[in-house]
Write a protein that holds these residues in place. Structure first.
Motif, PDB file in Angstrom:
ATOM      1  N   MET A  60     -45.130  11.596  36.470  1.00 16.62           N
ATOM      2  CA  MET A  60     -45.644  11.616  35.103  1.00 16.62           C
ATOM      3  C   MET A  60     -47.166  11.501  35.054  1.00 16.62           C
ATOM      4  SD  MET A  60     -44.741   9.119  31.889  1.00 16.62           S
ATOM      5  CE  MET A  60     -45.587   7.729  32.649  1.00 16.62           C
ATOM      6  N   VAL A  61     -47.758  10.647  35.900  1.00 14.59           N
ATOM      7  CA  VAL A  61     -49.196  10.433  35.813  1.00 14.59           C
ATOM      8  C   VAL A  61     -49.971  11.678  36.258  1.00 14.59           C
ATOM      9  CG1 VAL A  61     -49.607   9.472  38.129  1.00 14.59           C
ATOM     10  CG2 VAL A  61     -50.971   8.685  36.186  1.00 14.59           C
ATOM     11  N   MET A  62     -49.451  12.394  37.259  1.00 13.83           N
ATOM     12  CA  MET A  62     -50.098  13.649  37.650  1.00 13.83           C
ATOM     13  C   MET A  62     -49.952  14.695  36.548  1.00 13.83           C
ATOM     14  SD  MET A  62     -49.137  14.047  41.698  1.00 13.83           S
ATOM     15  CE  MET A  62     -50.172  15.489  41.883  1.00 13.83           C
ATOM     16  N   LEU A  63     -48.790  14.739  35.935  1.00  7.85           N
ATOM     17  CA  LEU A  63     -48.539  15.705  34.869  1.00  7.85           C
ATOM     18  C   LEU A  63     -49.465  15.448  33.677  1.00  7.85           C
ATOM     19  CD1 LEU A  63     -46.925  17.964  33.509  1.00  7.85           C
ATOM     20  CD2 LEU A  63     -45.243  16.228  32.829  1.00  7.85           C
ATOM     21  N   ALA A  88     -53.062  20.293  38.772  1.00  8.94           N
ATOM     22  CA  ALA A  88     -52.598  18.906  38.870  1.00  8.94           C
ATOM     23  C   ALA A  88     -51.329  18.716  38.055  1.00  8.94           C
ATOM     24  CB  ALA A  88     -53.691  17.948  38.387  1.00  8.94           C
ATOM     25  N   ALA A  89     -51.277  19.349  36.874  1.00  4.42           N
ATOM     26  CA  ALA A  89     -50.086  19.239  36.029  1.00  4.42           C
ATOM     27  C   ALA A  89     -48.882  19.912  36.687  1.00  4.42           C
ATOM     28  CB  ALA A  89     -50.362  19.859  34.660  1.00  4.42           C
ATOM     29  N   THR A  90     -49.097  21.100  37.277  1.00  7.07           N
ATOM     30  CA  THR A  90     -47.974  21.779  37.934  1.00  7.07           C
ATOM     31  C   THR A  90     -47.489  20.984  39.154  1.00  7.07           C
ATOM     32  OG1 THR A  90     -49.538  23.129  39.216  1.00  7.07           O
ATOM     33  CG2 THR A  90     -48.690  24.072  37.175  1.00  7.07           C
ATOM     34  N   THR A  91     -48.422  20.354  39.862  1.00  7.22           N
ATOM     35  CA  THR A  91     -48.024  19.503  40.982  1.00  7.22           C
ATOM     36  C   THR A  91     -47.221  18.309  40.489  1.00  7.22           C
ATOM     37  OG1 THR A  91     -50.048  20.147  42.161  1.00  7.22           O
ATOM     38  CG2 THR A  91     -48.856  18.235  42.999  1.00  7.22           C
ATOM     39  N   GLY A  92     -47.609  17.770  39.328  1.00  6.15           N
ATOM     40  CA  GLY A  92     -46.840  16.683  38.734  1.00  6.15           C
ATOM     41  C   GLY A  92     -45.413  17.108  38.394  1.00  6.15           C
ATOM     42  N   LEU A  93     -45.278  18.343  37.913  1.00  6.63           N
ATOM     43  CA  LEU A  93     -43.930  18.862  37.652  1.00  6.63           C
ATOM     44  C   LEU A  93     -43.133  18.987  38.950  1.00  6.63           C
ATOM     45  CD1 LEU A  93     -44.661  21.696  35.046  1.00  6.63           C
ATOM     46  CD2 LEU A  93     -43.351  19.608  34.635  1.00  6.63           C
TER      47      LEU A  93
END
Length: 454
Positions: free
Chosen positions: A228-231, A218-223
């Protein structure tokens, strides 16, 4: 202006996530924490619809409706005994979503974007591993998938191949759509090879680790989307899952590496006691009710068998019946009792057992010497004194609920079968122990009637 509003909403959502996780750390505030985290997610979803140039809103709404409907149905209909499987399934879906996003986005990614390419490949590999691994974990918990010994070196070679191909795709400077699908396939295979050999008793730790990996995706998808909220949400889930993994490993007195790369916990594990050389002492409902009714303190130790029998309401009824006779009733909770962290806490909270009666392992162990009766219901490995007394036992050194220090022990079980770790329990042959055989719900219901009639 719209982008600033979106950023503010995302920031508020992240704060709600953090507060929610903090409140979930204690049973008294867990529901409020869950509500806050849910509010943060709803706010983030609503803010996402404000994104300029958003297309296919109708399809998005349909997908959300299907996902929401399915989630509500499963959450409402699943039995408490199957809750760990549901958690594992939902976790796998998160990994699958990250992998699918990576596949979709690869076609639109410029081949010279090395940084974004690395992030995308991470989503593909980790998401695929989390998906297939979570499904295997779910199958193991459900009992439909058995342990399969897989050569660890071969498994690492499979993972190494996936990583090598991902690096090649990133650095090639040319579109490699076929190789991308090969990477996904190899990563899925590694997810299977990663979880298959791990014993069923260690599945809670594996699920926690896989949940952490899903947070990472989820964090990599946010990047990838500069969201920001996904990260931040992914970082929170990833770090929380990793911390929980470490805490559970500590509660078992084992390293994470030992859990992941050995086959302890399988059904083939040997026992440390020979049942043929031991004496099993039984007790009936009437004698049990007398022992309980004239005790000053009774400690109930719940385990997975309590959940299987759906006996949480019956044990609460027994608690109330004993308290009417002036008996103090407490519950001893082991960190890894059940099939997932907090399983017993959730189970007992469902039957309105007061939170302050749920005592953690370290605190309840101090009370056992002054406890008249310990009633073990469906627990096994977490009360096995071999963890303290038998250096040859596979669980030697694991912190346990030291119920054998109490004056009397009543064990409610269907049979003399070993626990999920496949190890004979020396507690069953202790002179203090009396076995009360039968279905936990029926036995507890009978005890309630006997206690009330005295």
């Amino acid at each position: 202006m719209i982008l600033q509003i979106i950023d503010i909403c995302y920031m508020v959502a992240v704060v709600l996530f953090i507060l929610g996780i903090k409140l979930m750390s204690h049973p008294d505030s867990a529901r409020r924490g869950n509500a806050l985290a849910l509010s943060g997610m709803l706010l983030a979803i609503i803010a996402s619809f404000l994104t300029p140039g958003l297309n296919n809103i109708a399809l998005i709404l349909v997908a959300m409706a299907l996902g929401t409907g399915g989630g509500l149905y499963f959450a409402k209909s699943v039995q408490m005994t199957a809750m760990p499987q549901l958690v594992s399934f939902f976790n796998g879906m998160g990994g699958a979503a990250a992998a699918l996003i990576g596949l979709v986005e690869y076609g639109d990614l410029p081949v010279d974007e090395v940084g974004k390419g690395a992030v995308l490949m991470a989503s593909l590999v980790i998401g695929s591993i989390s998906f297939s691994g979570s499904l295997v974990a779910m199958g193991k918990l459900q009992g439909v998938i058995k342990d399969i010994n897989i050569n660890k070196i071969l498994a690492f070679l499979v993972l190494g191949l996936a990583v090598a191909l991902a690096i090649y795709v990133i650095l090639s400077g040319e579109p490699q759509p076929v190789l991308v699908y090969v990477i996904v396939l190899i990563s899925l295979i590694y997810g299977l090879a990663f979880v298959y050999p791990i014993g069923g008793a260690d599945m809670p730790v594996v699920i926690s680790l896989l949940n952490s990996l899903t947070g990472v995706t989820a964090a990599t998808t946010g990047l990838l989307y500069n969201n920001m909220v996904m990260l931040m949400g992914g970082i929170l889930v990833g770090s929380a899952g990793l911390l929980l993994t470490l805490l559970m490993a500590k509660a078992m007195n084992r390293s994470v590496a030992n859990i992941l790369f050995t086959s302890f916990g399988g059904s083939s594990a040997g026992g440390s006691a020979d049942a043929g050389d031991q004496i099993v002492r039984e007790i009936n409902l009437t004698d049990s009710s007398i022992l309980l009714s004239y005790a000053k303190r009774v400690v109930v130790v719940p385990g997975y068998g309590l959940a299987v029998a759906q006996a949480q309401h019956a044990v609460h009824d027994l608690e109330k019946a004993l308290e009417e006779k002036g008996v103090e009733v407490l519950y001893g909770i082991h960190p890894v009792a059940g099939r997932m962290p907090g399983h017993m806490n959730v189970l007992l909270a469902e039957s309105d057992v007061p939170y302050d009666k749920l005592i953690d392992m370290d605190d309840i162990n101090e009370k056992f010497p002054s406890t008249d009766v310990v009633m073990v219901i469906g627990a096994n490995d977490v009360v096995n004194p071999a963890a303290n007394d038998d250096p040859s036992s596979p669980i030697y050194g694991m912190p346990i609920l030291e119920v054998n220090r109490a004056t009397n022990v009543i064990v409610i079980k269907r049979s003399m079968s070993s626990g999920y770790a496949g190890i004979e329990n020396a507690l069953f042959f202790d002179p203090k122990t009396r076995m009360l055989f039968g279905d936990a719900k029926k036995v507890l219901t009978g005890l309630v009637s006997e206690v009330k009639s005295m």
